[in-house]
Scaffold this motif. Structure first.
Motif, mmCIF file in Angstrom:
data_model
loop_
_atom_site.group_PDB
_atom_site.id
_atom_site.type_symbol
_atom_site.label_atom_id
_atom_site.label_comp_id
_atom_site.label_asym_id
_atom_site.label_seq_id
_atom_site.Cartn_x
_atom_site.Cartn_y
_atom_site.Cartn_z
ATOM 1 N N SER A 2 0.853 -1.179 0.000
ATOM 2 C CA SER A 2 0.000 0.000 0.000
ATOM 3 C C SER A 2 0.891 1.232 0.000
ATOM 4 O O SER A 2 2.095 1.151 0.141
ATOM 5 N N ASP A 3 0.290 2.392 -0.133
ATOM 6 C CA ASP A 3 1.055 3.626 -0.231
ATOM 7 C C ASP A 3 1.507 4.092 1.149
ATOM 8 O O ASP A 3 0.731 4.616 1.922
ATOM 9 N N CYS A 4 2.768 3.883 1.450
ATOM 10 C CA CYS A 4 3.344 4.343 2.702
ATOM 11 C C CYS A 4 4.400 5.377 2.337
ATOM 12 O O CYS A 4 5.545 5.047 2.073
ATOM 13 N N GLY A 5 3.997 6.630 2.284
ATOM 14 C CA GLY A 5 4.919 7.698 1.944
ATOM 15 C C GLY A 5 5.635 8.223 3.170
ATOM 16 O O GLY A 5 5.468 7.736 4.284
ATOM 17 N N CYS A 6 6.430 9.247 2.951
ATOM 18 C CA CYS A 6 7.225 9.840 4.023
ATOM 19 C C CYS A 6 6.354 10.324 5.179
ATOM 20 O O CYS A 6 6.685 10.110 6.342
ATOM 21 N N GLU A 7 5.242 10.972 4.857
ATOM 22 C CA GLU A 7 4.382 11.510 5.917
ATOM 23 C C GLU A 7 3.888 10.402 6.834
ATOM 24 O O GLU A 7 3.946 10.513 8.056
ATOM 25 N N LYS A 8 3.412 9.315 6.262
ATOM 26 C CA LYS A 8 2.902 8.181 7.053
ATOM 27 C C LYS A 8 4.027 7.536 7.836
ATOM 28 O O LYS A 8 3.883 7.245 9.028
ATOM 29 N N ALA A 9 5.179 7.335 7.192
ATOM 30 C CA ALA A 9 6.313 6.694 7.866
ATOM 31 C C ALA A 9 6.776 7.534 9.050
ATOM 32 O O ALA A 9 7.023 7.014 10.136
ATOM 33 N N ARG A 10 6.875 8.837 8.864
ATOM 34 C CA ARG A 10 7.335 9.715 9.946
ATOM 35 C C ARG A 10 6.298 9.846 11.051
ATOM 36 O O ARG A 10 6.640 9.943 12.223
ATOM 37 N N GLN A 11 5.037 9.841 10.688
ATOM 38 C CA GLN A 11 3.958 9.933 11.670
ATOM 39 C C GLN A 11 3.987 8.734 12.619
ATOM 40 O O GLN A 11 3.746 8.877 13.817
ATOM 41 N N ILE A 21 3.233 -1.278 16.603
ATOM 42 C CA ILE A 21 2.435 -1.044 15.403
ATOM 43 C C ILE A 21 2.082 -2.404 14.805
ATOM 44 O O ILE A 21 2.824 -3.373 14.972
ATOM 45 N N CYS A 22 0.954 -2.508 14.135
ATOM 46 C CA CYS A 22 0.539 -3.799 13.591
ATOM 47 C C CYS A 22 1.537 -4.301 12.546
ATOM 48 O O CYS A 22 2.287 -3.537 11.950
ATOM 49 N N THR A 23 1.542 -5.575 12.336
ATOM 50 C CA THR A 23 2.500 -6.225 11.444
ATOM 51 C C THR A 23 2.444 -5.666 10.032
ATOM 52 O O THR A 23 3.485 -5.435 9.411
ATOM 53 N N THR A 24 1.246 -5.422 9.524
ATOM 54 C CA THR A 24 1.096 -4.902 8.163
ATOM 55 C C THR A 24 1.735 -3.528 8.042
ATOM 56 O O THR A 24 2.536 -3.277 7.140
ATOM 57 N N GLU A 25 1.396 -2.636 8.966
ATOM 58 C CA GLU A 25 1.977 -1.297 8.919
ATOM 59 C C GLU A 25 3.477 -1.344 9.157
ATOM 60 O O GLU A 25 4.231 -0.583 8.558
ATOM 61 N N HIS A 26 3.919 -2.236 10.030
ATOM 62 C CA HIS A 26 5.357 -2.383 10.297
ATOM 63 C C HIS A 26 6.089 -2.737 9.005
ATOM 64 O O HIS A 26 7.124 -2.141 8.684
ATOM 65 N N SER A 27 5.557 -3.673 8.251
ATOM 66 C CA SER A 27 6.163 -4.083 6.983
ATOM 67 C C SER A 27 6.192 -2.940 5.982
ATOM 68 O O SER A 27 7.183 -2.750 5.269
ATOM 69 N N GLU A 28 5.099 -2.182 5.923
ATOM 70 C CA GLU A 28 5.023 -1.060 4.985
ATOM 71 C C GLU A 28 6.049 0.023 5.339
ATOM 72 O O GLU A 28 6.730 0.553 4.462
ATOM 73 N N ILE A 29 6.158 0.322 6.616
ATOM 74 C CA ILE A 29 7.127 1.342 7.036
ATOM 75 C C ILE A 29 8.541 0.841 6.815
ATOM 76 O O ILE A 29 9.404 1.576 6.336
ATOM 77 N N ARG A 30 8.804 -0.436 7.136
ATOM 78 C CA ARG A 30 10.135 -1.016 6.922
ATOM 79 C C ARG A 30 10.508 -0.910 5.446
ATOM 80 O O ARG A 30 11.626 -0.528 5.102
ATOM 81 N N GLU A 31 9.580 -1.242 4.561
ATOM 82 C CA GLU A 31 9.838 -1.162 3.121
ATOM 83 C C GLU A 31 10.122 0.286 2.712
ATOM 84 O O GLU A 31 11.026 0.557 1.927
ATOM 85 N N HIS A 32 9.340 1.209 3.265
ATOM 86 C CA HIS A 32 9.564 2.620 2.936
ATOM 87 C C HIS A 32 10.950 3.054 3.409
ATOM 88 O O HIS A 32 11.691 3.702 2.670
ATOM 89 N N LEU A 33 11.307 2.701 4.640
ATOM 90 C CA LEU A 33 12.615 3.082 5.176
ATOM 91 C C LEU A 33 13.754 2.480 4.359
ATOM 92 O O LEU A 33 14.797 3.109 4.179
ATOM 93 N N ASP A 34 13.549 1.278 3.862
ATOM 94 C CA ASP A 34 14.576 0.628 3.040
ATOM 95 C C ASP A 34 14.855 1.398 1.750
ATOM 96 O O ASP A 34 15.936 1.272 1.173
ATOM 97 N N ASN A 35 13.873 2.182 1.309
ATOM 98 C CA ASN A 35 13.987 2.860 0.017
ATOM 99 C C ASN A 35 13.996 4.384 0.098
ATOM 100 O O ASN A 35 13.973 5.043 -0.940
ATOM 101 N N CYS A 36 14.039 4.947 1.298
ATOM 102 C CA CYS A 36 13.982 6.403 1.431
ATOM 103 C C CYS A 36 15.108 6.882 2.355
ATOM 104 O O CYS A 36 14.982 6.807 3.579
#
Length: 81
Positions: A2-11, A21-36
C-alpha cells in the motif's frame, strides 16, 4: 504494497521503533525506510535518541554528588522560608 509515503512513515516512526504497530503497517514502514534515505536518517536519529535517553534513565549520579545537591537544595529551601 500500500502507499506508505514519508508523511505516514514519519507519523508512525516512534511506534514503529518501539514495535507498537501492527504487522502490516510495520512491513510497509520497513519497506519505505529501506527505500527512502531521508526517512532512514530520521529513523536513525530517533532510534539513537531513544537509546541515549533509555541509557541515561538507567544511570544515577555518584552518591557524593547526590549528597551535595540535596544539601544545597535544603540550604536554598531554608533561605527562602
Amino acid at each position: 504494497m500500500s502507499d506508505c509515503g514519508c508523511e505516514k512513515a514519519r507519523q508512525d516512526l516512534e511506534e514503529y521503533l518501539r514495535n507498537e504497530i501492527c504487522t502490516t503497517e510495520h512491513s510497509e514502514i520497513r519497506e519505505h525506510l529501506d527505500n527512502c534515505p531521508s526517512c532512514q536518517d530520521e529513523a536513525l536519529v530517533a532510534k539513537t535518541l531513544t537509546e541515549v535517553v533509555a541509557r541515561a534513565c538507567k544511570e544515577s549520579a555518584p552518591e557524593e554528588l547526590r549528597a551535595q545537591v540535596f544539601a544545597r537544595l535544603r540550604l536554598a529551601q531554608s533561605a527562602s522560608h
